[in-house]
Scaffold this active site. Structure first.
Site, short mmCIF file in Angstrom:
data_model
loop_
_atom_site.label_atom_id
_atom_site.label_comp_id
_atom_site.label_asym_id
_atom_site.label_seq_id
_atom_site.Cartn_x
_atom_site.Cartn_y
_atom_site.Cartn_z
CG HIS A 414 4.98 3.47 5.92
ND1 HIS A 414 6.26 2.99 6.16
CD2 HIS A 414 5.03 4.83 6.13
CE1 HIS A 414 7.05 4.00 6.47
NE2 HIS A 414 6.31 5.13 6.47
CB CYS A 435 5.25 7.97 7.97
SG CYS A 435 4.80 8.83 6.45
#
Length: 460
Positions: A414, A435
């Site tokens: 992301h 992430c």
């Protein structure tokens, strides 16, 4: 001369009287030397003949022997016999020509050699009489039907039936009738042993063996991981069994067990992978969610159907896949995302062409990104990332423009507007919770070029 003529005329007249008297006599009786079966019915009326036949049959007694020894006696009149001789007697009687009665004194006339259709005995009384004399089937060996058996060396083969020594009352009845006709009143009990209902030439057996031949000789070849795998015929034979009705059944659990062995050899799930990375060359990537395997339930059903059909088949099995190229030895293919944790760099390849390379930031120390062969399994735009930060011990909700999850541990790619820089050692001081923080422009390109199932290779 006149005296001689008178004698001749008188003789002729006497003979005529005798002849016509005989015609009259035999118009109501059986001719001389007539027998019905073994009963002499000469000179008897139809009703007299019927009575004599029944009386004669009722008086007959049979000796039953086994292993050369007498074991029982049966008197026919005690077996509740049913005689259906009337119609045959009447037909025999009506077939006579009384005008030829003289011939009866010079030739024998035999009627009815088919007593088996005219005499019935009570099977229950036969059993009761034998039991009263100590012959009971309870202590005797029953007949065994022919069947089909399997041996690893011989394969499937026919097991012949055997008679045993139980007494079949219907066979004993047939032997009694045959004895009446042949005037043989001693019966070897072995002639009355119950026989197998199913023999090696019965349709139940021959059809089963034909089906086994059809099923076990079918040629099924899988095209899997770039190889051709033919199921061995003895393997298929091992899957076969028969129910109580001799119906051929293919054991689904055995089929699934075989398919599982193929999965162990060819499936890409839960296996380390060798991957040719951009910067490090050949690396080992631990298992993630990426992979394929044979769908054992669905494929077992399809395979059983193919076997029953008896047709040679060459095809791919039914696969379960979480991404990449199902059934391929190298299921990563030529379109994938490569995340190099050691170099803090990410690459996007589409159809073998490098489309994008970008620095990124992975998980911080204590929340390191978990490596693995993974695949895109969620894609969102303009969403919030929510969770709990174990370091600050607070819940968070952070907006992002693009979210591409790739495993079952909530790790994803992301954008991260809060990051001042990407790559290098940034992850050590400002790393994520696992992430892959990516520049906005780079994650937009990735988002627009991947899809659900696109491999994501994460490694050190």
């Amino acid at each position: 001369m006149k005296k001689t003529l008178l004698i001749i005329v008188s003789t002729v007249l006497i003979m005529g009287v005798v002849y016509f008297a005989g015609v009259g006599f035999y118009s109501e009786k059986f001719s001389a030397n007539s027998t019905f079966g073994t009963v002499d019915v000469s000179n008897l009326t139809l009703s007299e003949a019927q009575a004599k036949v029944i009386e004669d049959l009722n008086d007959k007694e049979f000796v039953l022997e086994e292993d050369g020894q007498e074991v029982a006696r049966l008197k026919l009149g005690e077996l509740e016999p049913e005689y259906k001789t009337e119609s045959e007697l009447e037909a025999s009687y009506l077939s006579q020509d009384p005008t030829t009665w003289v011939n009866g004194f010079f030739e024998d006339k035999e009627y009815n050699q088919g007593l088996e259709e005219q005499i019935n005995f009570s099977e229950e009384e036969i059993i009761n009489s034998l039991s009263a004399q100590g012959l009971s089937n309870e202590e005797r060996e029953a007949a065994t039907d022919a069947g089909v058996d399997y041996d690893e060396t011989e394969g499937y083969y026919v097991v012949e039936g055997s008679a045993g020594n139980q007494i079949d009352p219907s066979r004993l009845e047939s032997a009694i009738v045959e004895g009446i006709q042949n005037e043989n009143y001693t019966i070897d009990l072995e002639e009355a042993y119950a026989q197998p209902e199913v023999t090696e030439v019965s349709e139940e057996i021959t059809s089963v063996m034909d089906e086994i031949e059809s099923v076990s000789s079918v040629n099924i070849t899988y095209e899997i991981a770039g190889e051709e795998v033919t199921i061995p015929q003895d393997e298929i034979e091992n899957w076969i069994y028969f129910d109580s009705s001799n119906e051929l059944i293919i054991d689904a659990e055995s089929v699934k067990a075989y398919l599982s062995t193929l999965n162990e050899e060819y499936s890409t799930f839960y296996k380390d992978r060798t991957f040719n990375s951009t910067l490090q060359g050949e690396v080992t990537v631990p298992p993630g969610i990426l992979g394929w395997s044979i769908d054992t339930d669905a494929e077992a059903e399809a395979l059983i159907s193919d076997i029953h059909a008896g047709n040679d088949v060459s095809r791919e099995p039914i696969y379960y896949s979480s991404g990449g190229i199902a059934g391929a030895a190298n299921d990563i293919g030529s379109t994938y995302v490569e995340i190099d944790l050691s170099n803090q760099y990410m690459f996007l390849y589409v159809d073998g062409e490098l489309i994008l390379e970008t620095p990124m930031v992975s998980g911080k120390i204590g929340a390191e990104t978990v490596p693995g062969a993974n695949a895109v399994n969620e894609m969102l735009t303009d969403t919030n990332l929510v969770g709990y930060n174990p370091f600050s011990k607070v819940e968070y909700s952070t907006p992002v423009n693009y979210w591409i999850r790739f495993d079952d541990k909530a790790q994803g790619i992301h954008d991260a507007s809060w990051q001042g820089s990407f790559g290098g050692n940034v992850y050590q001081s400002s790393g994520s919770l696992g992430c892959i923080n990516t520049p906005l422009g780079a994650v937009e390109v990735i988002y627009n070029n991947v899809d659900y199932g696109t491999p994501v290779m994460v490694f050190y």
